[in-house]
Design a protein around this motif. Structure first.
Motif, PDB file in Angstrom:
ATOM      1  N   THR A  98       1.095  64.018  17.362  1.00 23.92           N
ATOM      2  CA  THR A  98      -0.833  63.181  17.094  1.00 23.92           C
ATOM      3  C   THR A  98      -0.511  61.507  17.369  1.00 23.92           C
ATOM      4  O   THR A  98      -1.786  61.710  17.961  1.00 23.92           O
ATOM      5  N   ARG A  99       0.537  61.076  17.497  1.00 23.75           N
ATOM      6  CA  ARG A  99       0.726  59.621  18.400  1.00 23.75           C
ATOM      7  C   ARG A  99      -0.366  60.243  19.157  1.00 23.75           C
ATOM      8  O   ARG A  99      -1.221  59.469  19.930  1.00 23.75           O
ATOM      9  N   GLU A 100       0.599  61.053  20.008  1.00 15.69           N
ATOM     10  CA  GLU A 100      -0.035  61.942  21.112  1.00 15.69           C
ATOM     11  C   GLU A 100      -1.089  61.766  21.630  1.00 15.69           C
ATOM     12  O   GLU A 100      -2.936  61.258  22.379  1.00 15.69           O
ATOM     13  N   ASP A 154       5.157  63.099  17.201  1.00 15.17           N
ATOM     14  CA  ASP A 154       4.918  62.338  18.727  1.00 15.17           C
ATOM     15  C   ASP A 154       3.809  62.602  18.922  1.00 15.17           C
ATOM     16  O   ASP A 154       3.151  62.244  20.070  1.00 15.17           O
ATOM     17  N   SER A 195      -3.657  69.000  20.624  1.00 22.16           N
ATOM     18  CA  SER A 195      -1.932  68.176  20.807  1.00 22.16           C
ATOM     19  C   SER A 195      -1.419  69.551  20.172  1.00 22.16           C
ATOM     20  O   SER A 195      -1.312  70.001  18.838  1.00 22.16           O
ATOM     21  N   ARG A 253      -8.937  64.842  15.373  1.00 25.60           N
ATOM     22  CA  ARG A 253      -7.917  65.675  16.385  1.00 25.60           C
ATOM     23  C   ARG A 253      -7.111  66.236  15.232  1.00 25.60           C
ATOM     24  O   ARG A 253      -6.548  66.474  14.495  1.00 25.60           O
ATOM     25  N   ASP A 255      -9.097  61.149  10.991  1.00 23.05           N
ATOM     26  CA  ASP A 255      -8.779  60.831  12.388  1.00 23.05           C
ATOM     27  C   ASP A 255      -8.064  62.517  12.710  1.00 23.05           C
ATOM     28  O   ASP A 255      -8.134  62.107  13.502  1.00 23.05           O
ATOM     29  N   LEU A 309      -4.230  60.946  19.612  1.00 18.99           N
ATOM     30  CA  LEU A 309      -4.778  59.573  18.977  1.00 18.99           C
ATOM     31  C   LEU A 309      -4.806  58.547  19.976  1.00 18.99           C
ATOM     32  O   LEU A 309      -5.614  57.692  19.890  1.00 18.99           O
ATOM     33  N   VAL A 310      -4.253  58.821  21.459  1.00 15.43           N
ATOM     34  CA  VAL A 310      -4.114  57.638  22.199  1.00 15.43           C
ATOM     35  C   VAL A 310      -5.260  57.398  23.070  1.00 15.43           C
ATOM     36  O   VAL A 310      -6.331  58.944  23.091  1.00 15.43           O
TER      37      VAL A 310
END
Length: 213
Positions: free
Chosen positions: A208-210, A206, A194, A173, A146, A212-213
């Protein structure tokens, strides 16, 4: 997916009795630089005690942690973990004798910044970056990821070689640790989804979280 590794080298670095007085600053831009430097010292029968009053700088928290493992507390860590910040913020540079233990692919940003501030800079290659191949099942895992996180430009080019004719899916991503790595990702894979605001592990998480949202 380990696509790059380090081969440590001991030649080319002063390891005799001059170690304790040759430099005012040891400047480390990576944990591999720390490992390579101390391996060279050990090969000469020396350890951290040989540094005497030499000041030591680390580019960021991970490099400072690698120094601490070797019994050395960094005297200076810049406000941001970048070559530009380290080159601009390192104190007492003018006229100072500075050693940069680095890799064979390390660029000249830090060297140029310190020389522009009148440092007497010595650069020593203490490790070489080598490309590693990936087994087929790891290539399959990469192609199903992902998110693919890149921590250096060399990892970008090495992954492209390791993938061969395989391509990263459009749904993955692509995350970068900083501007230089982002440029390599963009040139190699055509996009960057990102970029970490800080060149640290937490910054990558951080970003990566952004993504994958």
């Amino acid at each position: 997916a380990p696509v790059i590794g380090a081969r440590f080298v001991t030649e080319g670095l002063t390891t005799d009795e001059r170690v304790s007085s040759r430099w005012d600053w040891l400047v480390f831009a990576s944990a591999n630089g720390v490992e390579g430097f101390f391996r060279a010292l050990e090969a000469a029968g020396k350890d951290a005690r040989s540094l005497s009053t030499t000041s030591v700088a680390a580019i960021g928290p991970a490099t400072a942690a690698a120094l601490k493992v070797r019994g050395v507390i960094a005297d200076f860590v810049p406000s941001r973990a970048t070559a530009e910040a380290l080159g601009a913020e390192l104190p007492r540079v003018s006229g100072a004798r500075v050693l940069l233990p680095c890799g064979n692919l390390t660029d000249n940003r830090l060297v140029d910044a310190l020389r522009a501030r009148k440092a007497h800079l010595e650069r020593a290659t203490v490790y070489e970056t080598v490309a590693l191949s990936l087994p087929a099942h790891i290539v399959d895992e990469v192609r199903q990821a992902d998110a693919v996180i890149f921590a250096s430009p060399s990892a970008v080019s090495a992954l492209q070689v390791a993938l061969g004719e395989c391509a990263l899916p459009a749904a993955s991503r692509l995350i970068s640790i900083g501007p230089l790595t982002s440029r390599a990702v963009l040139e190699t894979f055509g996009r960057v989804d990102s970029e970490a605001r800080a060149a640290t592990t937490s910054g990558l998480l951080d970003a990566t979280r952004e993504a994958l949202v």
